[in-house]
Design a protein around this motif. Structure first.
Motif, PDB file in Angstrom:
ATOM      1  N   SER A 284      36.770  63.462  37.897  1.00  0.00           N
ATOM      2  CA  SER A 284      36.750  62.019  37.673  1.00  0.00           C
ATOM      3  C   SER A 284      37.034  61.724  36.205  1.00  0.00           C
ATOM      4  CB  SER A 284      35.385  61.433  38.054  1.00  0.00           C
ATOM      5  OG  SER A 284      34.363  62.027  37.260  1.00  0.00           O
ATOM      6  N   VAL A 285      37.403  60.478  35.930  1.00  0.00           N
ATOM      7  CA  VAL A 285      37.684  60.078  34.545  1.00  0.00           C
ATOM      8  C   VAL A 285      36.791  58.932  34.092  1.00  0.00           C
ATOM      9  CG1 VAL A 285      40.077  60.858  34.664  1.00  0.00           C
ATOM     10  CG2 VAL A 285      39.520  58.497  35.266  1.00  0.00           C
ATOM     11  N   VAL A 286      36.108  58.269  35.029  1.00  0.00           N
ATOM     12  CA  VAL A 286      35.297  57.105  34.688  1.00  0.00           C
ATOM     13  C   VAL A 286      34.293  56.854  35.801  1.00  0.00           C
ATOM     14  CG1 VAL A 286      36.827  55.429  35.823  1.00  0.00           C
ATOM     15  CG2 VAL A 286      35.450  54.721  33.840  1.00  0.00           C
ATOM     16  N   ASP A 287      33.222  56.140  35.488  1.00  0.00           N
ATOM     17  CA  ASP A 287      32.248  55.709  36.496  1.00  0.00           C
ATOM     18  C   ASP A 287      32.532  54.256  36.862  1.00  0.00           C
ATOM     19  OD1 ASP A 287      31.044  58.180  36.283  1.00  0.00           O
ATOM     20  OD2 ASP A 287      29.517  57.493  34.872  1.00  0.00           O
ATOM     21  N   VAL A 288      32.459  53.939  38.147  1.00  0.00           N
ATOM     22  CA  VAL A 288      32.704  52.573  38.600  1.00  0.00           C
ATOM     23  C   VAL A 288      31.570  52.123  39.517  1.00  0.00           C
ATOM     24  CG1 VAL A 288      35.207  52.705  38.416  1.00  0.00           C
ATOM     25  CG2 VAL A 288      34.098  53.385  40.550  1.00  0.00           C
ATOM     26  N   MET A 289      31.330  50.823  39.547  1.00  0.00           N
ATOM     27  CA  MET A 289      30.354  50.259  40.470  1.00  0.00           C
ATOM     28  C   MET A 289      31.028  50.070  41.821  1.00  0.00           C
ATOM     29  SD  MET A 289      27.481  50.108  38.973  1.00  0.00           S
ATOM     30  CE  MET A 289      26.598  49.162  40.221  1.00  0.00           C
ATOM     31  N   TRP A 290      30.369  50.546  42.859  1.00  0.00           N
ATOM     32  CA  TRP A 290      30.952  50.514  44.194  1.00  0.00           C
ATOM     33  C   TRP A 290      29.852  50.259  45.216  1.00  0.00           C
ATOM     34  CZ3 TRP A 290      29.842  54.440  47.886  1.00  0.00           C
ATOM     35  CH2 TRP A 290      30.565  54.366  49.079  1.00  0.00           C
ATOM     36  N   SER A 291      30.169  49.503  46.231  1.00  0.00           N
ATOM     37  CA  SER A 291      29.207  49.196  47.295  1.00  0.00           C
ATOM     38  C   SER A 291      29.749  49.719  48.615  1.00  0.00           C
ATOM     39  CB  SER A 291      28.971  47.691  47.408  1.00  0.00           C
ATOM     40  OG  SER A 291      28.471  47.160  46.206  1.00  0.00           O
ATOM     41  N   PRO A 292      29.052  50.641  49.266  1.00  0.00           N
ATOM     42  CA  PRO A 292      29.486  51.093  50.588  1.00  0.00           C
ATOM     43  C   PRO A 292      29.268  49.973  51.600  1.00  0.00           C
ATOM     44  CG  PRO A 292      27.323  51.977  50.083  1.00  0.00           C
ATOM     45  CD  PRO A 292      27.794  51.279  48.843  1.00  0.00           C
TER      46      PRO A 292
ATOM     47  N   GLY B  37      27.769  47.576  53.860  1.00  0.00           N
ATOM     48  CA  GLY B  37      26.386  47.261  54.169  1.00  0.00           C
ATOM     49  C   GLY B  37      25.371  47.833  53.206  1.00  0.00           C
ATOM     50  N   GLY B  38      25.832  48.434  52.079  1.00  0.00           N
ATOM     51  CA  GLY B  38      24.917  49.060  51.140  1.00  0.00           C
ATOM     52  C   GLY B  38      24.871  48.351  49.803  1.00  0.00           C
ATOM     53  N   ALA B  39      23.940  48.788  48.963  1.00  0.00           N
ATOM     54  CA  ALA B  39      23.778  48.205  47.634  1.00  0.00           C
ATOM     55  C   ALA B  39      24.761  48.835  46.662  1.00  0.00           C
ATOM     56  CB  ALA B  39      22.346  48.429  47.147  1.00  0.00           C
ATOM     57  N   PRO B  40      25.136  48.128  45.594  1.00  0.00           N
ATOM     58  CA  PRO B  40      26.039  48.697  44.589  1.00  0.00           C
ATOM     59  C   PRO B  40      25.416  49.909  43.920  1.00  0.00           C
ATOM     60  CG  PRO B  40      25.845  46.316  44.346  1.00  0.00           C
ATOM     61  CD  PRO B  40      24.776  46.740  45.290  1.00  0.00           C
ATOM     62  N   ARG B  41      26.248  50.874  43.604  1.00  0.00           N
ATOM     63  CA  ARG B  41      25.804  52.039  42.855  1.00  0.00           C
ATOM     64  C   ARG B  41      26.973  52.537  42.016  1.00  0.00           C
ATOM     65  NH1 ARG B  41      25.325  54.533  47.810  1.00  0.00           N
ATOM     66  NH2 ARG B  41      24.143  52.662  48.267  1.00  0.00           N
ATOM     67  N   GLU B  42      26.665  53.271  40.954  1.00  0.00           N
ATOM     68  CA  GLU B  42      27.687  53.774  40.048  1.00  0.00           C
ATOM     69  C   GLU B  42      28.103  55.166  40.492  1.00  0.00           C
ATOM     70  OE1 GLU B  42      26.834  54.541  35.758  1.00  0.00           O
ATOM     71  OE2 GLU B  42      28.138  52.789  35.479  1.00  0.00           O
ATOM     72  N   VAL B  43      29.413  55.379  40.632  1.00  0.00           N
ATOM     73  CA  VAL B  43      29.912  56.674  41.089  1.00  0.00           C
ATOM     74  C   VAL B  43      31.078  57.118  40.207  1.00  0.00           C
ATOM     75  CG1 VAL B  43      29.213  56.262  43.486  1.00  0.00           C
ATOM     76  CG2 VAL B  43      31.508  55.606  42.735  1.00  0.00           C
ATOM     77  N   PRO B  44      31.269  58.436  40.055  1.00  0.00           N
ATOM     78  CA  PRO B  44      32.419  58.941  39.297  1.00  0.00           C
ATOM     79  C   PRO B  44      33.690  58.807  40.129  1.00  0.00           C
ATOM     80  CG  PRO B  44      31.129  60.767  40.172  1.00  0.00           C
ATOM     81  CD  PRO B  44      30.369  59.523  40.491  1.00  0.00           C
ATOM     82  N   ALA B  45      34.786  58.426  39.506  1.00  0.00           N
ATOM     83  CA  ALA B  45      36.034  58.211  40.239  1.00  0.00           C
ATOM     84  C   ALA B  45      37.236  58.670  39.432  1.00  0.00           C
ATOM     85  CB  ALA B  45      36.184  56.733  40.595  1.00  0.00           C
ATOM     86  N   CYS B  46      38.289  59.054  40.135  1.00  0.00           N
ATOM     87  CA  CYS B  46      39.560  59.339  39.475  1.00  0.00           C
ATOM     88  C   CYS B  46      40.184  58.015  39.057  1.00  0.00           C
ATOM     89  CB  CYS B  46      40.485  60.101  40.423  1.00  0.00           C
ATOM     90  SG  CYS B  46      41.012  59.140  41.865  1.00  0.00           S
ATOM     91  N   ALA B  47      41.236  58.064  38.260  1.00  0.00           N
ATOM     92  CA  ALA B  47      41.841  56.840  37.741  1.00  0.00           C
ATOM     93  C   ALA B  47      42.365  55.951  38.865  1.00  0.00           C
ATOM     94  CB  ALA B  47      42.973  57.199  36.773  1.00  0.00           C
ATOM     95  N   ALA B  48      43.013  56.564  39.868  1.00  0.00           N
ATOM     96  CA  ALA B  48      43.606  55.774  40.949  1.00  0.00           C
ATOM     97  C   ALA B  48      42.539  55.064  41.778  1.00  0.00           C
ATOM     98  CB  ALA B  48      44.462  56.665  41.837  1.00  0.00           C
ATOM     99  N   ASP B  49      41.463  55.784  42.130  1.00  0.00           N
ATOM    100  CA  ASP B  49      40.420  55.154  42.938  1.00  0.00           C
ATOM    101  C   ASP B  49      39.633  54.126  42.133  1.00  0.00           C
ATOM    102  OD1 ASP B  49      40.753  56.158  45.517  1.00  0.00           O
ATOM    103  OD2 ASP B  49      39.755  58.034  45.014  1.00  0.00           O
TER     104      ASP B  49
ATOM    105  N   GLY C  48      39.301  45.489  44.192  1.00  0.00           N
ATOM    106  CA  GLY C  48      38.736  45.048  45.460  1.00  0.00           C
ATOM    107  C   GLY C  48      39.344  45.726  46.667  1.00  0.00           C
ATOM    108  N   ALA C  49      40.120  46.788  46.438  1.00  0.00           N
ATOM    109  CA  ALA C  49      40.746  47.518  47.536  1.00  0.00           C
ATOM    110  C   ALA C  49      39.877  48.714  47.940  1.00  0.00           C
ATOM    111  CB  ALA C  49      42.136  47.997  47.117  1.00  0.00           C
ATOM    112  N   GLU C  50      40.214  49.313  49.070  1.00  0.00           N
ATOM    113  CA  GLU C  50      39.468  50.467  49.551  1.00  0.00           C
ATOM    114  C   GLU C  50      39.923  51.723  48.815  1.00  0.00           C
ATOM    115  OE1 GLU C  50      36.956  50.862  51.780  1.00  0.00           O
ATOM    116  OE2 GLU C  50      36.840  48.666  51.725  1.00  0.00           O
ATOM    117  N   PRO C  51      38.997  52.545  48.339  1.00  0.00           N
ATOM    118  CA  PRO C  51      39.387  53.813  47.717  1.00  0.00           C
ATOM    119  C   PRO C  51      39.912  54.784  48.773  1.00  0.00           C
ATOM    120  CG  PRO C  51      37.000  53.681  47.950  1.00  0.00           C
ATOM    121  CD  PRO C  51      37.537  52.339  48.350  1.00  0.00           C
TER     122      PRO C  51
END
Length: 282
Positions: free
Chosen positions: A142-150, A152-164, A171-174
């Motif tokens: 990964s290159v950065v952490d982003v806030m993401w909500s699964p 029906g779930g609560a937001p959480r910070e996850v590591p992601a590659c640049a594209a995702d 606002g698109a689907e990873p």
């Protein structure tokens, strides 16, 4: 008399409590038992990841044709090759789900080594040692952490590659790594306890952060440990212990006497960094 009755009552309460504890433990064990089919599923997932990494190494080999490589790039490249070979051998020896963790740790080390090669060849700073992209580990570190909500779930910070990361921010689907569970494909983090070691191999160094990433999923609450620093420390330790001369044989708990690592990295390990020699080994 009262004392005797009290003692008897305490004994009965203790016995009942112990039996209740035993029933709870038995139920937990049954819930977390990994079937042979589940083990084969997670092994197949790991094997697919290894194959994908091998294809990336082939592409990297072609990218390096005609490039002036220094010792650092050669050592990192050799480490990536050794990790690939070690992971292939390790996954073949897996007999229980927990061993998948070590296979993935080997693969993680190789992915980072390959990222270092790309950086060196392109004259860029070496990347920070980070876990793989949470959404799809095949995307590499990964290159950065982003806030993401699964869903029906609560937001959480996850590591992601640049594209995702870009997809999530827009606002698109990873691009999610999905695996087969019964007749359907689901995100690997929804695939059940068999995939806990798979996730631990990638994110075990994140400690409490992992609980937040997997909260509300089938893998939630199964993790503990440190932070991102554990990833960098692990790679640096590997380089000091064996990275300069291959280092591939010391990954995880798997150690193979015929592993091509161990005597090659310092001078390129006899590998021809041209386009023809690497691809034929896959």
């Amino acid at each position: 008399m009262f004392t005797v009755i009290l003692l008897i009552a305490l004994v009965v309460i203790g016995v009942l409590a112990y039996r209740s504890y035993q029933r709870t433990q038995l139920q937990n064990r049954k819930q977390h038992e990994i079937t042979a089919a589940e083990l084969e599923s997670v092994k197949k997932t790991a094997d697919e990841d290894i194959t994908r990494f091998g294809e990336e190494l082939q592409d990297l080999d072609l990218d390096m044709v005609g490039k002036d490589l220094g010792d650092g790039a050669r050592q990192d490249y050799q480490r990536a090759l050794d990790s690939y070979e070690s992971a292939k051998q390790a996954v073949e020896q897996v007999t229980e789900a927990e061993q998948i963790k070590h296979v993935i740790e080997i693969l993680e080390d190789g992915r980072y080594a390959a990222a270092c090669v790309r950086a060196r060849v392109n004259g860029e700073p070496l990347p920070q040692r980070r876990p793989s992209c949470f959404f799809n580990p095949q995307h590499g570190p990964s290159v950065v952490d982003v806030m993401w909500s699964p869903p029906g779930g609560a937001p959480r910070e996850v590591p992601a590659c640049a594209a995702d990361a870009e997809r999530v921010r827009a606002g698109a689907e990873p691009d999610v790594r999905k695996v087969m569970v019964g007749p359907q494909r689901v995100p690997y983090w929804e695939a059940g306890p068999a995939y806990s070691p798979y996730a631990q191999g990638m994110f075990g160094g994140l400690g409490g952060v992992m609980t937040g990433m997997f909260l509300g999923t089938m893998l939630g609450g199964m993790f503990a440990g440190g932070g991102y620093g554990d990833y960098a420390a692990g790679y640096d330790a590997g380089m000091s212990d064996g990275g300069g001369d291959g280092g591939g044989g010391d990954n995880g708990d798997f150690n193979f006497g015929d592993n091509p690592g161990g005597d090659g990295g310092g001078d390129g390990g006899g590998w021809d960094f041209g386009g023809g020699d690497f691809g034929g080994d896959f």
